[in-house]
Design a protein around this motif. Structure first.
Motif, PDB file in Angstrom:
ATOM      1  N   ASP A  48      45.613  28.002  36.315  1.00 35.87           N
ATOM      2  CA  ASP A  48      45.120  28.989  35.351  1.00 35.87           C
ATOM      3  C   ASP A  48      46.243  29.503  34.474  1.00 35.87           C
ATOM      4  O   ASP A  48      47.288  29.933  34.964  1.00 35.87           O
ATOM      5  N   SER A 162      36.547  36.715  31.214  1.00 32.39           N
ATOM      6  CA  SER A 162      37.519  37.516  31.953  1.00 32.39           C
ATOM      7  C   SER A 162      37.413  38.955  31.486  1.00 32.39           C
ATOM      8  O   SER A 162      37.330  39.222  30.280  1.00 32.39           O
ATOM      9  N   GLN A 188      36.868  36.048  35.498  1.00 30.30           N
ATOM     10  CA  GLN A 188      38.098  36.576  36.088  1.00 30.30           C
ATOM     11  C   GLN A 188      38.098  38.086  35.941  1.00 30.30           C
ATOM     12  O   GLN A 188      37.997  38.604  34.824  1.00 30.30           O
ATOM     13  N   LEU A 214      36.755  34.802  39.998  1.00 31.37           N
ATOM     14  CA  LEU A 214      38.162  34.434  40.140  1.00 31.37           C
ATOM     15  C   LEU A 214      39.002  35.707  40.015  1.00 31.37           C
ATOM     16  O   LEU A 214      39.383  36.087  38.908  1.00 31.37           O
ATOM     17  N   TRP A 216      41.895  38.370  39.688  1.00 29.58           N
ATOM     18  CA  TRP A 216      43.325  38.403  39.365  1.00 29.58           C
ATOM     19  C   TRP A 216      43.946  39.653  39.986  1.00 29.58           C
ATOM     20  O   TRP A 216      43.245  40.593  40.333  1.00 29.58           O
ATOM     21  N   VAL A 284      43.211  33.990  42.260  1.00 26.63           N
ATOM     22  CA  VAL A 284      44.321  33.539  41.435  1.00 26.63           C
ATOM     23  C   VAL A 284      45.615  34.162  41.947  1.00 26.63           C
ATOM     24  O   VAL A 284      45.796  35.377  41.901  1.00 26.63           O
TER      25      VAL A 284
END
Length: 329
Positions: A48, A162, A188, A214, A216, A284
């Motif tokens: 990523d 995201s 994300q 996902l 972060w 991630v």
């Protein structure tokens, strides 16, 4: 390494994703290459990045932005077959220049940003093209038309988002469905034991639409990686981090004590807690060194008991569940 589907798509990705925001900034190119080599050897296949990664995320700094993609591109070109070993994910939205159309999600910007990322990555396609933030001024008809064109041209395969709110995810998917387009396959978001706001509405929306999460900053900027242990061992911290530690000290002490009781490293517990959520596809991680990467590899295999999960909820309480029951009947 464990693998799972990227949301409702048929694509299989590793439960750990290699985040490369540090490449070109905190991590030099030679070390970045070693990290990518080690990641592939460990079975990580989701890389990523973003067009702005590699330095100060502001074009007026005239340094760094685009460098992470360039480093990945040079690594991909180093030996034959590497491109087919990894799922390349990048992002667009943030300013890549000082012009009025060098930012956000207009069709004009999407086309130019994708072509620039392809050049930096030295590839003919991006596997997962992610909108780094919501653009409140561009209609979804325009955004999806631009993304559809890139899919038709073979320049991107899947689209992700995201930092979207739950209602924005729903709006995006409604617009995509009206065009008979798949829409989003991943989102994300900031999510870790210290930051659980997305449990209110974003996670329920992701579950409903089959969109993979996902997270972060899974270690809360280092707070959940055994920060108290590291300080006791002589690790220096910034004034800002010391202030944050003091704000969370009681919880951190309870957290690290629990980790010691179950004989697990704090970072592994934080990552395993995330991976326990069925909506989550991969978390991630953003290692600055090969050693940091290696230390994170055990997390997918860590098993947390129901009692441990309950105690983690007591130490790091969430928003009270999903909306509206979190605040109403």
């Amino acid at each position: 390494m464990q693998y799972t589907h990227l949301g409702r798509s048929g694509l299989q990705v590793s439960r750990l994703a290699l985040g490369t925001m540090n490449f070109g900034d905190a991590t030099d190119e030679a070390t970045s290459f070693k990290i990518m080599d080690a990641a592939v050897d460990a079975g990580i296949n989701l890389f990523d990045t973003a067009d702005v990664y590699g330095g100060p995320q502001s074009p007026d700094m005239k340094r760094g932005y685009g460098l992470s993609e360039e480093i990945i591109g040079r690594w991909l070109a180093q030996a034959g077959g590497r491109r087919d070993q990894v799922v390349v994910a990048t992002k667009l939205y943030q300013p890549m220049g000082l012009g009025p159309n060098d930012k956000y999600l207009s069709a004009y910007k999407i086309r130019r940003a994708a072509e620039a990322s392809l050049r930096r990555l030295r590839t003919d396609h991006i596997d997962l093209y992610q909108m780094h933030h919501i653009d409140r001024s561009t209609p979804w008809e325009e955004i999806w038309q631009a993304m559809e064109q890139l899919v038709r041209e073979g320049k991107i395969t899947y689209v992700g988002s995201s930092n979207f709110a739950g209602w924005q995810i729903a709006t995006a998917q409604s617009a995509a469905a009206s065009r008979h387009f798949m829409g989003l396959v991943s989102e994300q978001s900031l999510y870790n034991l210290t930051a659980r706001t997305i449990e209110l509405e974003a996670i329920p929306a992701l579950r409903h639409y089959g969109i993979g999460l996902l997270p972060w900053s899974p270690l809360g900027g280092g707070l959940l990686g055994g920060v108290l242990q590291k300080i006791e061992g002589g690790r220096r911290t910034s004034p800002r981090m010391r202030e944050t530690i003091e704000r969370y000290r009681t919880q951190l002490e309870a957290y690290e004590k629990l980790c010691a009781e179950i004989d697990e490293q704090p970072a592994d517990v934080a990552l395993a807690w995330l991976l326990h959520n069925p909506v989550l596809t991969a978390t991630v991680i953003g290692p600055r060194t090969v050693d940091q990467l290696t230390r994170n590899l055990r997390a997918p295999d860590a098993v947390l008991s129901e009692d441990t999960l309950r105690r983690l909820d007591e130490i790091w309480p969430g928003p009270g569940g999903e909306a509206p029951e979190a605040y109403a009947w």
